[in-house]
Design a protein around this motif. Structure first.
Motif, short mmCIF file in Angstrom:
data_model
loop_
_atom_site.label_atom_id
_atom_site.label_comp_id
_atom_site.label_asym_id
_atom_site.label_seq_id
_atom_site.Cartn_x
_atom_site.Cartn_y
_atom_site.Cartn_z
N HIS A 171 1.03 -1.06 0.05
CA HIS A 171 -0.22 0.13 0.04
C HIS A 171 0.76 1.36 0.14
CE1 HIS A 171 0.91 -0.78 4.23
NE2 HIS A 171 0.70 0.49 4.66
N ASN A 172 2.21 1.08 -0.03
CA ASN A 172 2.88 2.29 0.05
C ASN A 172 4.36 2.13 -0.93
OD1 ASN A 172 4.76 0.84 1.59
ND2 ASN A 172 3.95 1.82 3.33
N GLN A 173 4.89 3.06 -1.15
CA GLN A 173 6.12 3.26 -2.16
C GLN A 173 7.17 2.08 -1.52
OE1 GLN A 173 7.59 6.82 -3.26
NE2 GLN A 173 6.15 7.16 -4.82
N TYR A 174 7.47 2.11 -0.19
CA TYR A 174 8.44 1.18 0.28
C TYR A 174 8.19 -0.24 0.06
CZ TYR A 174 11.63 -0.94 3.40
OH TYR A 174 12.61 -2.09 3.79
N LEU A 175 7.04 -0.72 0.10
CA LEU A 175 6.56 -2.16 -0.06
C LEU A 175 6.51 -2.33 -1.32
CD1 LEU A 175 3.63 -2.40 2.72
CD2 LEU A 175 5.80 -3.24 2.87
N GLN A 176 6.09 -1.54 -2.26
CA GLN A 176 6.15 -1.60 -3.71
C GLN A 176 7.38 -1.67 -4.31
OE1 GLN A 176 3.34 0.99 -5.31
NE2 GLN A 176 1.49 -0.12 -4.54
N ASN A 177 8.33 -0.59 -4.02
CA ASN A 177 9.43 -0.47 -4.80
C ASN A 177 10.87 -0.39 -3.87
OD1 ASN A 177 8.10 -0.25 -6.91
ND2 ASN A 177 7.73 2.06 -6.70
N GLY A 178 10.55 -0.12 -2.51
CA GLY A 178 11.98 -0.01 -1.73
C GLY A 178 12.12 1.44 -1.55
N VAL A 179 11.20 2.49 -1.83
CA VAL A 179 11.59 3.70 -1.95
C VAL A 179 10.88 4.74 -0.75
CG1 VAL A 179 11.31 5.86 -3.13
CG2 VAL A 179 11.42 3.98 -4.19
N VAL A 180 11.88 5.21 -0.05
CA VAL A 180 11.52 5.96 1.14
C VAL A 180 11.81 7.37 1.13
CG1 VAL A 180 11.92 3.92 2.78
CG2 VAL A 180 13.82 5.53 2.39
N ARG A 181 11.45 8.32 1.87
CA ARG A 181 11.95 9.61 1.82
C ARG A 181 12.98 9.71 2.62
NH1 ARG A 181 11.01 13.65 -1.68
NH2 ARG A 181 10.57 15.74 -0.84
N PHE A 182 13.96 10.25 2.16
CA PHE A 182 15.29 10.64 3.10
C PHE A 182 15.69 11.90 3.05
CE2 PHE A 182 19.92 10.30 3.58
CZ PHE A 182 19.95 9.56 4.41
N PHE A 222 21.38 4.14 1.42
CA PHE A 222 20.13 4.83 0.79
C PHE A 222 20.80 5.19 -0.55
CE2 PHE A 222 19.37 4.85 5.23
CZ PHE A 222 18.14 4.68 5.41
N ARG A 223 20.34 4.86 -1.78
CA ARG A 223 20.69 5.47 -2.91
C ARG A 223 19.56 6.50 -3.54
NH1 ARG A 223 24.59 3.76 -5.59
NH2 ARG A 223 25.99 2.30 -4.67
N MET A 224 20.42 7.67 -4.11
CA MET A 224 19.43 8.71 -4.53
C MET A 224 20.11 9.40 -5.65
SD MET A 224 19.81 10.81 -0.98
CE MET A 224 19.95 9.30 -0.36
N THR A 225 19.45 10.31 -6.56
CA THR A 225 20.22 11.12 -7.53
C THR A 225 20.41 12.46 -7.27
OG1 THR A 225 18.23 11.26 -8.67
CG2 THR A 225 19.28 9.47 -9.18
N CYS A 226 21.37 13.13 -7.65
CA CYS A 226 21.52 14.41 -7.33
C CYS A 226 20.40 15.37 -8.02
CB CYS A 226 22.76 14.85 -7.72
SG CYS A 226 23.31 16.83 -7.81
N ARG A 227 19.99 16.41 -7.60
CA ARG A 227 18.68 17.19 -7.80
C ARG A 227 19.38 18.12 -9.05
NH1 ARG A 227 14.82 19.30 -3.28
NH2 ARG A 227 14.05 17.43 -2.68
N SER A 228 20.63 18.48 -8.85
CA SER A 228 20.95 19.56 -9.83
C SER A 228 21.53 18.81 -11.14
CB SER A 228 22.42 20.15 -9.12
OG SER A 228 22.24 20.60 -7.99
N CYS A 229 22.38 17.74 -11.16
CA CYS A 229 22.85 17.28 -12.31
C CYS A 229 21.88 16.06 -12.96
CB CYS A 229 24.38 16.76 -12.40
SG CYS A 229 24.57 15.53 -11.16
N ARG A 237 15.43 16.82 1.13
CA ARG A 237 14.87 15.53 1.01
C ARG A 237 15.00 14.94 -0.41
NH1 ARG A 237 9.72 17.18 4.78
NH2 ARG A 237 11.00 17.41 6.54
N PHE A 238 15.11 13.59 -0.41
CA PHE A 238 15.05 12.79 -1.67
C PHE A 238 14.18 11.75 -1.53
CE2 PHE A 238 19.22 15.02 -1.30
CZ PHE A 238 19.32 15.17 -2.58
N ASN A 239 13.62 11.07 -2.61
CA ASN A 239 13.12 9.89 -2.66
C ASN A 239 14.18 8.65 -2.82
OD1 ASN A 239 10.66 10.66 -2.43
ND2 ASN A 239 10.37 10.75 -4.75
N ALA A 240 14.61 7.97 -1.83
CA ALA A 240 15.78 7.10 -2.01
C ALA A 240 15.31 5.68 -1.93
CB ALA A 240 16.58 7.43 -0.89
#
Length: 134
Positions: free
Chosen positions: A38-49, A88-95, A69-72
């Motif tokens: 029912h949430n992003q973590y259970l579906q894709n392993g994505v959390v708000r970091f 926790f893996r996330m992408t840079c907002r700038s590049c 804050r990132f979706n990680a």
């Protein structure tokens, strides 16, 4: 109390044919049986970091502030005794091409900037600032 008894307690009338036709049993036991979650973590392993420290992207050299804050993607990557070390893996907002990797560090009770980001080191000198050192 079952739902059948609850409807009878609420005063709703159901004719005897309703119970003999088993219509009240038509709903499955678990309506979420084939659900992915029912949430992003259970579906894709994505959390708000939220970044714990200031840092610099190693690809574009832009400053990434503390509290950004990132979706990680949250992944287990090891253990320290019985404590899980999370990455926790996330992408840079700038590049948008560089990937950051930040791990929990239970031994030192902090976070370790592992890949794609460098921690900003700030030194504070109480004498130069004119404040009383404790």
């Amino acid at each position: 109390m079952s739902s059948l008894a609850a409807t009878q307690a609420d005063g709703y009338y159901h004719p005897p044919s309703y119970f003999t036709s088993n219509k009240y049993k038509s709903q499955s036991v678990s309506q979420f049986q084939n659900s992915k979650g029912h949430n992003q973590y259970l579906q894709n392993g994505v959390v708000r970091f939220e970044l714990p420290f200031d840092g610099f992207c190693l690809h574009c050299q832009n400053h990434v502030g503390k509290g950004t804050r990132f979706n990680a993607k949250k992944l287990p990557c090891g253990n320290y005794f019985s404590t899980t070390i999370w990455e926790f893996r996330m992408t840079c907002r700038s590049c948008a091409t560089s990937t950051f990797a930040i791990r929990t560090d239970p031994k030192n009770r902090t976070f370790a900037y592992v890949e794609g980001i460098k921690k900003k080191v700030e030194e504070w000198d109480t004498v130069a600032a004119g404040s009383a050192g404790v």
